[in-house]
Design a protein around this motif. Structure first.
Motif, PDB file in Angstrom:
ATOM      1  N   GLY A  26       0.802  -1.211   0.000  1.00  0.00           N
ATOM      2  CA  GLY A  26       0.000   0.000   0.000  1.00  0.00           C
ATOM      3  C   GLY A  26       0.830   1.253   0.000  1.00  0.00           C
ATOM      4  O   GLY A  26       2.057   1.209  -0.164  1.00  0.00           O
ATOM      5  N   GLU A  27       0.148   2.361   0.183  1.00  0.00           N
ATOM      6  CA  GLU A  27       0.786   3.671   0.196  1.00  0.00           C
ATOM      7  C   GLU A  27       0.178   4.506   1.313  1.00  0.00           C
ATOM      8  O   GLU A  27      -0.999   4.352   1.641  1.00  0.00           O
ATOM      9  N   GLN A  28       0.989   5.373   1.873  1.00  0.00           N
ATOM     10  CA  GLN A  28       0.511   6.307   2.887  1.00  0.00           C
ATOM     11  C   GLN A  28       1.056   7.677   2.534  1.00  0.00           C
ATOM     12  O   GLN A  28       2.250   7.824   2.262  1.00  0.00           O
ATOM     13  N   SER A  29       0.183   8.685   2.528  1.00  0.00           N
ATOM     14  CA  SER A  29       0.619  10.040   2.195  1.00  0.00           C
ATOM     15  C   SER A  29       0.049  11.044   3.193  1.00  0.00           C
ATOM     16  O   SER A  29      -1.059  10.878   3.699  1.00  0.00           O
ATOM     17  N   VAL A  47      -2.313  14.084   9.657  1.00  0.00           N
ATOM     18  CA  VAL A  47      -3.367  13.285   9.048  1.00  0.00           C
ATOM     19  C   VAL A  47      -2.806  12.675   7.771  1.00  0.00           C
ATOM     20  O   VAL A  47      -2.152  13.368   6.996  1.00  0.00           O
ATOM     21  N   THR A  48      -3.064  11.377   7.589  1.00  0.00           N
ATOM     22  CA  THR A  48      -2.569  10.696   6.396  1.00  0.00           C
ATOM     23  C   THR A  48      -3.691   9.935   5.710  1.00  0.00           C
ATOM     24  O   THR A  48      -4.682   9.552   6.338  1.00  0.00           O
ATOM     25  N   LYS A  49      -3.483   9.726   4.416  1.00  0.00           N
ATOM     26  CA  LYS A  49      -4.382   8.864   3.643  1.00  0.00           C
ATOM     27  C   LYS A  49      -3.640   7.558   3.435  1.00  0.00           C
ATOM     28  O   LYS A  49      -2.481   7.546   3.013  1.00  0.00           O
ATOM     29  N   LEU A  50      -4.306   6.477   3.752  1.00  0.00           N
ATOM     30  CA  LEU A  50      -3.769   5.143   3.509  1.00  0.00           C
ATOM     31  C   LEU A  50      -4.499   4.541   2.318  1.00  0.00           C
ATOM     32  O   LEU A  50      -5.734   4.579   2.262  1.00  0.00           O
ATOM     33  N   SER A  71      -8.489  -0.805  -0.573  1.00  0.00           N
ATOM     34  CA  SER A  71      -9.361   0.079   0.196  1.00  0.00           C
ATOM     35  C   SER A  71      -8.578   1.319   0.591  1.00  0.00           C
ATOM     36  O   SER A  71      -7.359   1.382   0.432  1.00  0.00           O
ATOM     37  N   ASP A  72      -9.286   2.302   1.081  1.00  0.00           N
ATOM     38  CA  ASP A  72      -8.681   3.551   1.543  1.00  0.00           C
ATOM     39  C   ASP A  72      -9.087   3.804   2.983  1.00  0.00           C
ATOM     40  O   ASP A  72     -10.166   3.406   3.418  1.00  0.00           O
ATOM     41  N   ALA A  73      -8.212   4.482   3.711  1.00  0.00           N
ATOM     42  CA  ALA A  73      -8.486   4.835   5.103  1.00  0.00           C
ATOM     43  C   ALA A  73      -7.828   6.169   5.405  1.00  0.00           C
ATOM     44  O   ALA A  73      -6.974   6.653   4.647  1.00  0.00           O
ATOM     45  N   LYS A  74      -8.220   6.748   6.520  1.00  0.00           N
ATOM     46  CA  LYS A  74      -7.610   7.982   7.009  1.00  0.00           C
ATOM     47  C   LYS A  74      -7.070   7.690   8.402  1.00  0.00           C
ATOM     48  O   LYS A  74      -7.773   7.122   9.243  1.00  0.00           O
ATOM     49  N   ALA A  75      -5.822   8.048   8.622  1.00  0.00           N
ATOM     50  CA  ALA A  75      -5.217   7.885   9.946  1.00  0.00           C
ATOM     51  C   ALA A  75      -4.817   9.262  10.455  1.00  0.00           C
ATOM     52  O   ALA A  75      -4.493  10.153   9.673  1.00  0.00           O
ATOM     53  N   SER A  76      -4.845   9.415  11.772  1.00  0.00           N
ATOM     54  CA  SER A  76      -4.417  10.700  12.330  1.00  0.00           C
ATOM     55  C   SER A  76      -3.755  10.509  13.681  1.00  0.00           C
ATOM     56  O   SER A  76      -4.014   9.545  14.393  1.00  0.00           O
ATOM     57  N   PHE A  77      -2.886  11.456  13.968  1.00  0.00           N
ATOM     58  CA  PHE A  77      -2.229  11.562  15.266  1.00  0.00           C
ATOM     59  C   PHE A  77      -2.499  12.968  15.770  1.00  0.00           C
ATOM     60  O   PHE A  77      -2.238  13.938  15.062  1.00  0.00           O
ATOM     61  N   VAL A  78      -3.030  13.051  16.975  1.00  0.00           N
ATOM     62  CA  VAL A  78      -3.293  14.351  17.595  1.00  0.00           C
ATOM     63  C   VAL A  78      -2.506  14.399  18.894  1.00  0.00           C
ATOM     64  O   VAL A  78      -2.592  13.485  19.716  1.00  0.00           O
ATOM     65  N   LEU A  79      -1.728  15.471  19.066  1.00  0.00           N
ATOM     66  CA  LEU A  79      -0.922  15.672  20.266  1.00  0.00           C
ATOM     67  C   LEU A  79      -1.542  16.786  21.093  1.00  0.00           C
ATOM     68  O   LEU A  79      -1.928  17.825  20.544  1.00  0.00           O
ATOM     69  N   ALA A  80      -1.640  16.566  22.398  1.00  0.00           N
ATOM     70  CA  ALA A  80      -2.200  17.574  23.293  1.00  0.00           C
ATOM     71  C   ALA A  80      -1.435  17.536  24.608  1.00  0.00           C
ATOM     72  O   ALA A  80      -1.030  16.463  25.061  1.00  0.00           O
ATOM     73  N   SER A  87      -5.716   7.482  15.571  1.00  0.00           N
ATOM     74  CA  SER A  87      -7.012   6.980  15.112  1.00  0.00           C
ATOM     75  C   SER A  87      -6.951   6.569  13.647  1.00  0.00           C
ATOM     76  O   SER A  87      -6.070   7.001  12.900  1.00  0.00           O
ATOM     77  N   ILE A  88      -7.901   5.720  13.286  1.00  0.00           N
ATOM     78  CA  ILE A  88      -8.046   5.295  11.899  1.00  0.00           C
ATOM     79  C   ILE A  88      -9.531   5.247  11.581  1.00  0.00           C
ATOM     80  O   ILE A  88     -10.348   4.875  12.431  1.00  0.00           O
ATOM     81  N   ASP A  89      -9.870   5.665  10.367  1.00  0.00           N
ATOM     82  CA  ASP A  89     -11.252   5.678   9.903  1.00  0.00           C
ATOM     83  C   ASP A  89     -11.307   5.098   8.497  1.00  0.00           C
ATOM     84  O   ASP A  89     -10.479   5.463   7.658  1.00  0.00           O
ATOM     85  N   TYR A  90     -12.255   4.201   8.263  1.00  0.00           N
ATOM     86  CA  TYR A  90     -12.499   3.731   6.908  1.00  0.00           C
ATOM     87  C   TYR A  90     -13.870   3.100   6.804  1.00  0.00           C
ATOM     88  O   TYR A  90     -14.574   2.940   7.795  1.00  0.00           O
ATOM     89  N   GLU A  91     -14.241   2.777   5.580  1.00  0.00           N
ATOM     90  CA  GLU A  91     -15.560   2.229   5.310  1.00  0.00           C
ATOM     91  C   GLU A  91     -15.483   0.714   5.249  1.00  0.00           C
ATOM     92  O   GLU A  91     -14.644   0.144   4.558  1.00  0.00           O
ATOM     93  N   LEU A  92     -16.384   0.062   5.968  1.00  0.00           N
ATOM     94  CA  LEU A  92     -16.422  -1.396   6.015  1.00  0.00           C
ATOM     95  C   LEU A  92     -17.313  -1.974   4.920  1.00  0.00           C
ATOM     96  O   LEU A  92     -18.399  -1.452   4.666  1.00  0.00           O
ATOM     97  N   THR A  93     -16.857  -3.050   4.326  1.00  0.00           N
ATOM     98  CA  THR A  93     -17.716  -3.812   3.422  1.00  0.00           C
ATOM     99  C   THR A  93     -18.626  -4.680   4.286  1.00  0.00           C
ATOM    100  O   THR A  93     -18.417  -4.808   5.503  1.00  0.00           O
ATOM    101  N   ALA A  94     -19.599  -5.326   3.666  1.00  0.00           N
ATOM    102  CA  ALA A  94     -20.523  -6.187   4.420  1.00  0.00           C
ATOM    103  C   ALA A  94     -19.768  -7.296   5.149  1.00  0.00           C
ATOM    104  O   ALA A  94     -20.037  -7.580   6.319  1.00  0.00           O
ATOM    105  N   ILE A  95     -18.809  -7.909   4.477  1.00  0.00           N
ATOM    106  CA  ILE A  95     -18.033  -8.993   5.102  1.00  0.00           C
ATOM    107  C   ILE A  95     -17.208  -8.450   6.267  1.00  0.00           C
ATOM    108  O   ILE A  95     -17.092  -9.092   7.316  1.00  0.00           O
ATOM    109  N   MET A  96     -16.642  -7.255   6.098  1.00  0.00           N
ATOM    110  CA  MET A  96     -15.836  -6.663   7.173  1.00  0.00           C
ATOM    111  C   MET A  96     -16.703  -6.330   8.396  1.00  0.00           C
ATOM    112  O   MET A  96     -16.218  -6.370   9.516  1.00  0.00           O
TER     113      MET A  96
END
Length: 176
Positions: free
Chosen positions: A94-97, A108-111, A119-128, A139-148
């Motif tokens: 895969g690729e991450q940008s 914030v990155t796109k996977l 598939s595609d996902a969004k990952a992020s790191f937040v520092l506080a 965190s990571i966010d993406y869309e699940l297929t029915a099987i997933m």
């Protein structure tokens, strides 16, 4: 023998009922996040989070294949910089940008996963700031297929394990 077949039939029926319920009830939007407090200033933590090259030092996904091939595009710390990975069946390809970077605060990155499934996902790191240290939320966010959707509970367990390992390694690295 009839009792065994009845038990097997009930197990299969329960599995089918669970699969149908999971596909109907679980949201297609998947979000997973974990946080850790690191006893180091944000600037020191950012050195290891704000760069794709430094990320791959502690990233548990990269460590799953000692022969992984990673090719960088750019210095690894600016919007548009990326890397491509190709590894064994555990890490796939895969690729991450970087899509957003606020130094010392947020990355914030796109996977884009190519193998084992596209598939595609969004990952992020937040520092506080947190007391005398830094709270890092990954965190990571993406869309699940029915099987997933059916596999969501297993995905949550796996993500927890991987994120705990990664954040633990990041904490050790930053607190040296």
């Amino acid at each position: 023998m009839k009792t065994l077949l009845k038990i097997l039939g009930v197990i299969i029926l329960l599995a089918v009922v669970y699969a149908v319920i999971a596909m109907l009830v679980f949201s297609k939007n998947y979000h997973f996040e974990k946080s850790v407090v690191i006893n180091a200033p944000k600037e020191k933590v950012w050195q290891h989070v704000g760069s794709l090259k430094e990320y791959n030092v502690w990233d548990p996904f990269s460590k799953a294949d000692k022969d992984i091939v990673i090719t960088y595009s750019g210095a690894g710390d600016k919007v548009g910089d990326s890397y491509h990975w190709k590894g064994n069946d555990k890490v796939g390809e895969g690729e991450q940008s970087i899509t957003e970077s606020v130094p010392n605060d947020k990355l914030v990155t796109k996977l884009h996963f190519i193998k084992p499934f596209e598939s595609d996902a969004k990952a992020s790191f937040v520092l506080a700031p947190e007391g005398n240290g830094t709270k890092v939320t990954w965190s990571i966010d993406y869309e699940l297929t029915a099987i997933m959707k059916i596999m969501k509970p297993m995905m949550d367990m796996n993500m927890k394990k991987v994120f705990d390992q990664g954040l633990g390694d990041l904490k050790k690295l930053c607190e040296k």
